[in-house]
Scaffold this active site. Structure first.
Site, PDB file in Angstrom:
ATOM      1  N   ILE A 249      -6.454  -4.100   1.473  1.00 34.43           N
ATOM      2  CA  ILE A 249      -8.027  -3.983   0.981  1.00 34.43           C
ATOM      3  C   ILE A 249      -8.781  -2.617   0.892  1.00 34.43           C
ATOM      4  O   ILE A 249      -9.981  -2.327   0.585  1.00 34.43           O
ATOM      5  CB  ILE A 249      -8.649  -5.040   2.269  1.00 34.43           C
ATOM      6  N   ASP A 250      -8.374  -1.501   1.212  1.00 32.28           N
ATOM      7  CA  ASP A 250      -9.477  -0.446   1.430  1.00 32.28           C
ATOM      8  C   ASP A 250      -9.418   0.109   0.320  1.00 32.28           C
ATOM      9  O   ASP A 250      -9.970   1.096   0.442  1.00 32.28           O
ATOM     10  CB  ASP A 250      -8.358   0.405   2.277  1.00 32.28           C
TER      11      ASP A 250
ATOM     12  N   GLY B  16       0.715  -1.258  -0.002  1.00 31.39           N
ATOM     13  CA  GLY B  16      -0.319  -0.351   0.047  1.00 31.39           C
ATOM     14  C   GLY B  16       0.913   1.000  -0.237  1.00 31.39           C
ATOM     15  O   GLY B  16       2.130   0.738  -0.343  1.00 31.39           O
TER      16      GLY B  16
ATOM     17  N   THR C 144       4.430   1.090   2.338  1.00 35.14           N
ATOM     18  CA  THR C 144       5.475   0.733   1.231  1.00 35.14           C
ATOM     19  C   THR C 144       5.552   0.702  -0.030  1.00 35.14           C
ATOM     20  O   THR C 144       7.177   0.934  -0.528  1.00 35.14           O
ATOM     21  CB  THR C 144       4.444  -0.796   0.557  1.00 35.14           C
TER      22      THR C 144
ATOM     23  N   GLY D 202     -10.915  -0.174   6.323  1.00 34.37           N
ATOM     24  CA  GLY D 202     -11.242   0.900   5.946  1.00 34.37           C
ATOM     25  C   GLY D 202      -9.662   1.759   5.958  1.00 34.37           C
ATOM     26  O   GLY D 202     -10.034   2.454   5.493  1.00 34.37           O
TER      27      GLY D 202
HETATM   28  O1  F6P Z   1      -4.622  -0.910   5.504  1.00 38.71           O
HETATM   29  C1  F6P Z   1      -5.051  -2.658   5.959  1.00 38.71           C
HETATM   30  C2  F6P Z   1      -5.662  -2.346   7.156  1.00 38.71           C
HETATM   31  O2  F6P Z   1      -6.330  -3.775   7.324  1.00 38.71           O
HETATM   32  C3  F6P Z   1      -6.791  -1.292   7.419  1.00 38.71           C
HETATM   33  O3  F6P Z   1      -8.079  -1.438   6.833  1.00 38.71           O
HETATM   34  C4  F6P Z   1      -7.028  -1.384   9.313  1.00 38.71           C
HETATM   35  O4  F6P Z   1      -7.252  -0.351   9.829  1.00 38.71           O
HETATM   36  C5  F6P Z   1      -5.574  -1.798   9.172  1.00 38.71           C
HETATM   37  O5  F6P Z   1      -4.305  -2.788   8.185  1.00 38.71           O
HETATM   38  C6  F6P Z   1      -5.212  -2.639   9.913  1.00 38.71           C
HETATM   39  O6  F6P Z   1      -3.715  -2.449  10.511  1.00 38.71           O
HETATM   40  P1  F6P Z   1      -3.527  -4.285  11.502  1.00 38.71           P
HETATM   41  O7  F6P Z   1      -2.957  -5.183  11.264  1.00 38.71           O
HETATM   42  O8  F6P Z   1      -1.881  -3.291  11.824  1.00 38.71           O
HETATM   43  O9  F6P Z   1      -4.198  -4.151  12.969  1.00 38.71           O
END
Ligand code: F6P
Length: 364
Positions: free
Chosen positions: A137-138, A113, A116, A181
């Site tokens: 996924i966002d 994303g 990276t 998201g």
């Molecule tokens: O950016 C992807 C995402 O899944 C977001 O939707 C979410 O807020 C975040 O990453 C969660 O991050 P982690 O896996 O560090 O809890």
């Protein structure tokens, strides 16, 4: 010719399909491929695995990433001890480039994303040949019509919204489904439309308590004694902040969101005689086998990344534009989030079928 691949940031379904697409397309050209372990951490620490036909066999259906990933390993501000504890940030980008060169890696495919890809852009500016592949996924990267992983997350979120309908109806309750998201409401918005959500709350449209209450009361007056609320984790009240669930030191974006749906439940129960129940989907949305769309997109992105390397068009990111795989410069791709706008197709669609957004200011 030898190329490297890494997967960085949060995982999502489709990463393995890109790894497979890159590897198979590169092997066909007679190139060697290595996969770095745990994102940029593997580049800094010199940890990798050779990728041959056998290594990528059967992985297209698997979620996650066979390479492992990290969302705290930034070679330009490295904070990780070998065992993972946080220390003062150090610029280890020179070591990363040295490791790549010593291994004979001529180009690096960075799959990830915004965080990276930002690091990939810095490596490119430092003189190392890089191409980027957009993942999240966002679906919040502005330079591509869509990222892989989004469709798979939507499938999970939509199934959840579908599944709470019957229990909401049976118990005459308000069921609240919270999606991920981050700062973009696309997962909540699209799954809200697909699952027939009554109230959809997004980071981009701050909610007003009275408008949520009114929407539920309006439904009750029409004889509908249950409601489905789909809430994006970044939703916030008009006069308040987003709900932060934890802070991850060393991460490019340290704030983790989550838990806003409990606030929504309590505001509804304070104002209406109705029971609420909350379902926070969390990382379920990042698991499971990628959808056919994500497998197709991820494979196409992988193959296009190899094409970019062959054409020596470095410092670029592959992107989907009107169903065609194209590319944009990393400079154009990073730092610009694509968020929901009040006049977008999805908002207009949702309003037209009677969904509301907890803010009467958003009218058709
Ligand atoms: O950016 C992807 C995402 O899944 C977001 O939707 C979410 O807020 C975040 O990453 C969660 O991050 P982690 O896996 O560090 O809890």
């Amino acid at each position: 010719m030898k190329i490297g691949i890494l997967t960085g940031g949060g995982d999502c379904p489709g990463l393995n399909a890109v790894v497979r697409g890159v590897t198979k397309a590169a092997l066909k050209k007679g190139w060697d491929v290595v996969g770095f372990r745990d994102g940029y951490k593997g580049v800094v620490e010199g940890r990798f695995m050779p990728l041959d036909d056998k290594a990528v066999s059967g992985i297209i259906i698997r979620g996650g990433t066979i390479l492992g990933t990290s969302n705290t390993a930034n070679p330009f501000a490295y904070t990780l001890e070998p065992l993972g504890s946080v220390k003062a940030p150090k610029d280890l980008s020179g070591l990363a480039v040295k490791n790549l060169k010593n291994m004979g890696v001529k180009a690096l495919v960075a799959i990830g994303g915004d965080g990276t890809l930002n690091i990939a852009y810095k490596l490119h500016k430092k003189g190392f040949p890089v191409v980027g592949v957009p993942k999240t996924i966002d679906n919040d990267l502005s330079a591509t019509d869509v990222t892989f992983g989004f469709d798979s997350a939507l499938k999970v979120a939509t199934e959840a919204v579908d599944n709470v309908h019957t229990t909401a109806e049976s118990h005459h309750r308000v069921m609240i489904v919270e999606t991920m998201g981050r700062y973009a409401g696309w997962i909540a918005l699209r799954s809200g439309i697909a699952g027939g959500g009554d109230i959809i709350l997004l980071p981009e449209i701050p909610y007003i308590a009275g408008d949520i209450v009114k929407a539920i009361n309006d439904r009750r007056r029409r004889g509908k004694h249950f409601s489905i609320v789909v809430v994006s984790e970044g939703a916030r009240p008009e006069d308040g902040e987003m709900t932060v669930s934890r802070v991850v030191e060393g991460s490019p974006d340290p704030l983790r969101l989550g838990g806003v749906s409990y606030k929504i439940a309590s505001l509804i129960e304070k104002n209406i005689e109705v029971e609420c129940r909350v379902v926070v989907l969390g990382h379920l949305q990042r698991g499971g086998s990628p959808t056919p769309f994500d497998r197709w997109l991820a494979t196409g992105f992988g193959v296009s990344a190899v094409d970019l390397i062959e054409q020596k068009r470095f410092g670029r990111m592959v992107a989907l534009n009107r169903y065609s795989c194209q590319s944009v410069t990393l400079a154009e791709a990073v730092g610009k989030l694509r968020r929901v706008t009040p006049d977008c197709l999805e908002i207009r669609t949702a309003l037209s079928v009677g969904s509301t957004f907890g803010n009467a200011g958003i009218v058709k």
